[in-house]
Design a protein around this motif. Structure first.
Motif, short mmCIF file in Angstrom:
data_model
loop_
_atom_site.label_atom_id
_atom_site.label_comp_id
_atom_site.label_asym_id
_atom_site.label_seq_id
_atom_site.Cartn_x
_atom_site.Cartn_y
_atom_site.Cartn_z
N UNK A 78 20.24 70.25 17.53
CA UNK A 78 18.93 69.86 18.05
C UNK A 78 18.17 68.97 17.08
N UNK A 79 18.18 69.32 15.80
CA UNK A 79 17.41 68.56 14.80
C UNK A 79 17.90 67.11 14.73
N UNK A 80 19.22 66.93 14.63
CA UNK A 80 19.76 65.58 14.54
C UNK A 80 19.53 64.80 15.84
N UNK A 81 19.64 65.47 16.97
CA UNK A 81 19.42 64.78 18.24
C UNK A 81 17.98 64.28 18.36
N UNK A 82 17.06 65.05 17.80
CA UNK A 82 15.65 64.65 17.84
C UNK A 82 15.42 63.41 16.98
N UNK A 83 16.16 63.28 15.91
CA UNK A 83 16.01 62.12 15.02
C UNK A 83 16.83 60.92 15.46
N UNK A 84 17.66 61.09 16.52
CA UNK A 84 18.49 60.00 17.02
C UNK A 84 18.26 59.82 18.52
N UNK A 85 17.12 59.34 18.93
CA UNK A 85 16.84 59.17 20.37
C UNK A 85 17.83 58.20 21.00
N UNK A 86 18.38 58.59 22.14
CA UNK A 86 19.34 57.74 22.84
C UNK A 86 20.77 57.88 22.39
N UNK A 87 21.00 58.67 21.33
CA UNK A 87 22.36 58.79 20.81
C UNK A 87 23.27 59.52 21.80
N UNK A 88 22.73 60.52 22.53
CA UNK A 88 23.53 61.24 23.51
C UNK A 88 23.97 60.31 24.65
N UNK A 89 23.13 59.31 24.96
CA UNK A 89 23.48 58.35 26.00
C UNK A 89 24.75 57.57 25.65
N UNK A 90 24.98 57.38 24.37
CA UNK A 90 26.17 56.67 23.92
C UNK A 90 27.45 57.42 24.31
N UNK A 91 27.41 58.75 24.23
CA UNK A 91 28.57 59.55 24.63
C UNK A 91 28.92 59.31 26.10
N UNK A 92 27.88 59.28 26.93
CA UNK A 92 28.11 59.08 28.36
C UNK A 92 28.54 57.64 28.66
N UNK A 93 28.15 56.70 27.82
CA UNK A 93 28.63 55.33 27.99
C UNK A 93 30.15 55.28 27.81
#
Length: 434
Positions: A98-113
């Motif tokens: 959670x902490x890293x995801x909060x500091x990397x906005x949009x990073x999860x979208x890259x996985x789905x790309x």
């Protein structure tokens, strides 16, 4: 001495000691038999309650599965896509912090790309023929999709490169390890989960039979192993999955192989299941089933003595479909090799100290927990069909199908002319076929 005894038995004072103490307690809990489920299922006190929940969920899943089968190929494909998305979501969340995801906005979208890119690549290769056949009546659409298919691999490559550049541009200081870990984790998911399960779609459009039979055998093997282990399991099979027993494994193997032979005879008699889908429509199918699905009559009289026939066999002959011999191979693989997909998943969960990948199915865990063996089976079924079954089904109709589905009009005309020249040179009747 008193102070030492208090230090060992009472509260731990220093921070480093508290950390060691906490790790020790966690290790003890993780290694305890009840926490890891190392007690056999036959000795589980709550096994009947668990069985009721599992059976109820299974009835709902099987009922929904039958409905989707009745609706046809496109809906089965849609079901596979939904399953893949849910599996990817479960696994993407497994290493999410959670902490890293909060500091990397949009990073999860890259996985789905990357997931979407893999989907376009795999299904573009599997379903190109059906897509072209679906739009062949419209010249404009046919030309567009022919060009898309022609440059399909190049398009997917640049989609992947876009994600690669995106990843490089999002790298942040002090978060490299997390980001590269997620990058590697995403690619492992795409290879182990998505790529394997996508072979299922290739089987579906070759005929629902080649999807339904392997998938059903995994379900039968899983259910049989559960019940044989439930009532008779005494000898542990493998440490990675402590509730699995040799009694369950052997009982399930015999049940699966017998079921494969009988189920193939039943499913092979329905054209809806055996006919290949050559486009992306949803209409009813009718075709010549081919020699693989045409019944053959076998007599026992040439195999057994007359006295055995008279006393032990009330019937003299039996009707068998040639496809049933292939079903026996599927049954053997589903009962002996495919379970190792489940063992792999069990070891994976132990590595991350989790019981299930999710909780979307009561009594079963997550979708990934139910699909581990199915993925291994899907790859084998596709490779076996392409390598063994198709060469036995070669006919003028099948070859013509491939020509019309995979070649453009210009290429078909060129093939026609070249074939005419070859036949003319061979002197077939002394007539030109041009």
């Amino acid at each position: 001495m008193q102070k030492d005894r208090e230090g060992s038995a009472g509260p731990v004072s220093s921070p480093s000691a508290r950390v060691r103490h906490r790790r020790q307690r966690t290790s003890e809990v993780a290694e305890s038999p009840r926490a890891n489920g190392t007690h056999l299922l036959v000795d589980d006190r709550n096994k009947y309650k668990s069985m009721r929940t599992r059976i109820w969920s299974s009835v709902w899943m099987i009922g929904g599965f039958i409905l989707i089968l009745y609706m046809g190929h496109l809906y089965i494909w849609a079901m596979i896509v939904v399953i893949q998305i849910v599996m990817a979501k479960e696994l993407f969340n497994l290493l999410r912090t959670t902490h890293e995801e909060r500091d990397l906005p949009g990073f999860r979208l890259l996985n789905w790309h990357f997931f979407f890119t893999a989907m376009v690549y795999v299904y573009g290769r599997f379903l190109s023929r059906q897509l072209v056949n679906s739009v062949s009546s419209d010249k404009f659409l046919s030309q567009i999709f022919s060009n898309l298919i022609k440059y399909h691999m190049l398009t997917c490559y640049f989609m992947y490169i876009a994600g690669f550049v995106w990843f490089i541009l999002t790298l942040k200081s002090k978060m490299y390890k997390y980001q590269f870990g997620q990058y590697a984790w995403t690619h492992m998911i795409l290879f182990v989960v998505f790529a394997q399960s996508s072979f299922t779609v290739g089987n579906i459009f070759e005929g629902i039979f080649w999807f339904l039979l392997p998938a059903s055998l995994i379900v039968i093997n899983d259910i049989a192993a559960y019940f044989f282990g439930f009532f008779f399991g005494r000898t542990p099979l493998i440490k990675l999955s402590p509730k699995k027993t040799w009694e369950g494994f052997i009982g399930a193997s015999v049940t699966t192989i017998i079921s494969a032979f009988l189920l193939a005879n039943l499913l092979g008699r329905f054209q809806w299941l055996t006919c290949p889908r050559k486009d992306l429509s949803t209409g009813w199918l009718s075709c010549d089933p081919g020699p693989m699905f045409k019944p053959k009559l076998y007599s026992f009289e040439s195999w057994l003595p007359l006295w055995v026939m008279d006393y032990y066999f009330p019937w003299k002959e039996v009707t068998v479909l040639p496809v049933q011999k292939h079903a026996l191979v599927f049954g053997l693989f589903a009962s002996s090799i495919a379970p190792f997909g489940g063992f792999f998943a069990s070891g994976f969960k132990r590595a991350f100290k989790i019981k299930d990948f999710g909780d979307s199915i009561p009594g079963h865990g997550g979708i990934t927990d139910r699909m581990d063996c199915q993925m291994v089976m899907a790859v084998f079924a596709y490779i076996y069909y392409q390598s063994v079954v198709i060469p036995q089904q070669n006919s003028v109709e099948n070859i013509l199908d491939q020509i019309l589905g995979n070649l453009s009009i210009e290429e078909q005309i060129s093939l026609y002319k070249q074939l005419g020249e070859v036949l003319y040179r061979r002197g077939q009747g002394g007539v030109s076929y041009l």
